[in-house]
Design a protein around this motif. Structure first.
Motif, PDB file in Angstrom:
ATOM      1  N   ASN A 199       0.810  -1.212   0.000  1.00 41.32           N
ATOM      2  CA  ASN A 199       0.000   0.000   0.000  1.00 41.32           C
ATOM      3  C   ASN A 199       0.850   1.273   0.000  1.00 41.32           C
ATOM      4  OD1 ASN A 199      -2.975   0.502   0.086  1.00 41.32           O
ATOM      5  ND2 ASN A 199      -2.336   1.908   1.731  1.00 41.32           N
ATOM      6  N   THR A 206      -6.500  -7.613   0.050  1.00 41.35           N
ATOM      7  CA  THR A 206      -5.912  -7.376  -1.261  1.00 41.35           C
ATOM      8  C   THR A 206      -6.046  -8.652  -2.076  1.00 41.35           C
ATOM      9  OG1 THR A 206      -4.315  -5.784  -0.384  1.00 41.35           O
ATOM     10  CG2 THR A 206      -3.816  -6.767  -2.525  1.00 41.35           C
ATOM     11  N   LEU A 218      -6.464   5.153  -0.796  1.00 43.37           N
ATOM     12  CA  LEU A 218      -5.360   4.224  -0.511  1.00 43.37           C
ATOM     13  C   LEU A 218      -4.775   4.501   0.880  1.00 43.37           C
ATOM     14  CD1 LEU A 218      -3.369   4.073  -3.884  1.00 43.37           C
ATOM     15  CD2 LEU A 218      -4.623   2.196  -2.803  1.00 43.37           C
ATOM     16  N   ARG A 231      -6.512   2.936   3.875  1.00 50.16           N
ATOM     17  CA  ARG A 231      -6.509   1.488   4.076  1.00 50.16           C
ATOM     18  C   ARG A 231      -5.641   1.104   5.271  1.00 50.16           C
ATOM     19  NH1 ARG A 231      -4.471  -1.999   0.193  1.00 50.16           N
ATOM     20  NH2 ARG A 231      -6.143  -3.498   0.545  1.00 50.16           N
TER      21      ARG A 231
END
Length: 619
Positions: free
Chosen positions: A516, A559, A550, A553
């Motif tokens: 990430n 994922t 993003l 998260r």
């Protein structure tokens, strides 16, 4: 009950306060031999328990604190009669065992004192038994009096108790090598979903499951550890005696039913296959000895097994197998010098196998050879490897599971008017491709992705150094989408592994790029000026909102990886799968088996980093 005279004349006191006992439901389950009288067999078992519990062994002393033997007509004060409880017989004993601690040196006035409980419950032809008597001693008695009791078949214990696997203890049945573990332990939310075809060379030693009984009023439920080779169960709760007895009768009823009808399917079917026919086993070529750290402390309280293992470790100088039999001759020695030969043969015993060990001719050093023979015992410390692919270990014989399971996460989609062999818009240049996705004249697979993933963020990353063709982000779940066009548009096109190799390799190669933090950095400064992006199906020209999503998260978010390759048609797939299941292989069924292997391997790579892999074919 017709109690043996030794009980009647015994000076051992009775066991007071029976109803107040709180044993742990850690039990072995025995099944009476069909030719034996259950009541007489139980008397013999009680005599064995009584004699063994009186034996001092390596302890400094043992003392029986009290015991009781009850028949069906007897009552347990405060609980009720055995008849009301559905029990035919009960034996309970408490003993004090004093041992000298290993750290005490010569200070023999220091002792460790353990108070140990035995409870044996008979219901019909079954006995459920909680006892400190070792599994090895019990197995020797079962071998000596093999017409009385036997362990339950391991298949019954593996199948009868169904639930989500939480922990499995596995032992390898493959040839030992430095590049593969001899044993392993796996833990997780549902181990059935973790095991795959690579685990086919491991056999089940024990499994902890979250057992959910069909009867909602059942006592036994929750975390239950099953050890099939030892016919044993462990329910982690310490319970009062009424609950213990109820759990025992429930257990008997379950196993009684499982023996009468076909039990459920194997829940850990990916593991090595238990062998039941010795005729299939041949060509012994090697023997190894259990390592001391493989022996659980509970199974070796006095260190006897460890001492035997150390004795045996360098005792096998050679193995001469028989290409037509599981029997073999072992040349044994002491300090490198041969002292004799032993004839070793597995013999079926109940639901498992013991080793029959005898001298093969006159030994040159009988005392040493006898010591080695006695240390082998019934084979609890030996692992024997056979050219037939079998392994003897923990009184079981297993064969590597060669079954190649289908790839689990295969889905099929209707691509409608989209061209299944066209990956992206028919324009040149990264920016031009991004600009053309989803326009009225775009019937590529990229357009299908844009029309399908309409919730949340969808960002195209197609181009040199891409993470994936698309990234889809909704409610914190990130999906990396890799797209590849079919190599044919024929409605009867064959299964083709080559259609998947490139896109699968790309997906696996880019797994690390889905971190990430790396994604935030990548899309904060995109590669091209106007990357194609959509939020809830509406086109956006910049990615700041995507980057913000993003950043929001956490490690709790999932994922996933999706491969879109419409070359595989559902009806071709179904026909190939049916042909394989019916044992009538075709070109497509063979190719599908290869594709399954490729996709299973890719999935293993994906789940080593992220959550899962899904592959989409065509309806």
């Amino acid at each position: 009950m017709d109690i043996e005279r030794s009980f009647v004349d015994s000076e051992v006191p009775g066991l007071d306060g029976l109803a107040e006992l709180t044993p742990t439901f850690s039990v072995s389950v025995l099944h009476c031999h069909p030719d034996a009288n259950p009541e007489a067999a139980f008397r013999s078992l009680v005599n064995f328990l009584r004699t063994t519990l009186e034996s001092r062994g390596r302890a400094q002393s043992v003392r029986c604190l009290g015991e009781v033997v009850l028949a069906e007509s007897d009552r347990i004060e405060g609980i009720g009669s055995l008849l009301e409880l559905g029990i035919d017989g009960l034996y309970a004993s408490a003993r004090e065992r004093r041992t000298i601690p290993s750290w005490s040196g010569e200070h023999h006035q220091v002792f460790d004192v353990a108070n140990q409980l035995t409870v044996a419950v008979r219901r019909g032809a079954f006995v459920v038994m909680h006892t400190p008597v070792s599994e090895e001693a019990l197995r020797r008695w079962l071998q000596k009096f093999d017409k009385l009791y036997r362990y339950l078949p391991s298949t019954i214990l593996r199948r009868a108790l169904q639930g989500d696997g939480k922990t499995v203890w596995l032992r390898g049945v493959h040839r030992r090598r430095a590049t593969k573990a001899d044993s392993k332990t796996l833990g997780g939310l549902r181990i059935q979903e973790v095991l795959d075809d690579e685990d086919g060379s491991f056999a089940l030693s024990a499994a902890a499951i979250d057992y959910v009984p069909l009867d909602k009023s059942a006592v036994v439920r929750g975390r239950l550890t099953v050890t099939p080779g030892k016919s044993s169960l462990y329910w982690k709760f310490r319970v009062d005696l009424p609950t213990f007895l109820a759990a025992a009768t429930e257990t008997v009823a379950l196993f009684e039913k499982s023996l009468a009808v076909e039990p459920p399917e194997e829940q850990f079917w990916q593991l090595a296959v238990p062998e039941t026919e010795l005729a299939n086993v041949c060509g012994a070529y090697d023997v190894t000895i259990a390592e001391p750290d493989e022996l659980p402390d509970a199974a070796d309280p006095d260190g006897e097994l460890t001492e035997r293992a150390e004795l045996l470790r360098n005792s096998f100088l050679g193995v001469r197998g028989n290409p037509k039999s599981p029997a073999f001759t072992a040349v044994v020695g002491w300090e490198g010098a041969e002292v004799g030969s032993l004839s070793i043969k597995p013999v079926a015993r109940g639901g498992g196998f013991d080793l029959d060990v005898r001298f093969a001719g006159a030994p040159s050093n009988e005392a040493r050879a006898r010591q080695i023979r006695d240390a082998i015992g019934n084979g609890e410390l030996l692992r024997i490897y056979y050219e037939s692919g079998h392994t003897f270990d923990e009184h079981q014989i297993n064969l590597r599971n060669q079954t190649a399971p289908p790839f689990a996460n295969l889905e099929f989609a209707d691509f409608g008017a989209h061209q299944v062999d066209q990956e992206k818009p028919s324009v040149r240049g990264d920016q031009a491709i991004h600009d053309a996705i989803g326009l009225l004249d775009d019937y590529s697979l990229f357009a299908w992705v844009q029309a399908t993933y309409t919730a949340g963020w969808l960002v195209c990353d197609d181009g040199a150094g891409e993470v994936a063709d698309f990234l889809h982000l909704v409610d914190g779940t990130l999906t990396a989408i890799h797209v590849k066009g079919a190599i044919s548009t024929s409605p009867i096109r064959n299964v083709a592994v080559t259609a998947y190799q490139e896109v699968v390799a790309q997906a696996v190669k880019n797994l690390r790029l889905l971190d990430n933090k790396a994604l935030v950095e990548r899309f904060t400064a995109p590669r091209i000026a106007r990357p194609a992006a959509w939020l809830d199906g509406i086109r956006h020209t910049e990615l700041s909102g995507f980057v913000t999503a993003l950043r929001a998260r956490t490690t709790l978010n999932k994922t996933r990886v999706v491969i879109v390759q419409p070359h595989l048609l559902r009806h071709v797939h179904d026909a190939a799968r049916k042909a394989a299941e019916e044992g009538k292989p075709t070109r497509d069924s063979r190719s599908l088996a290869l594709l399954d292997g490729l996709l299973r391997s890719a999935r293993r790579s994906v789940i080593s980093y992220w959550d899962d892999l899904t592959v989409i074919g065509s309806e």
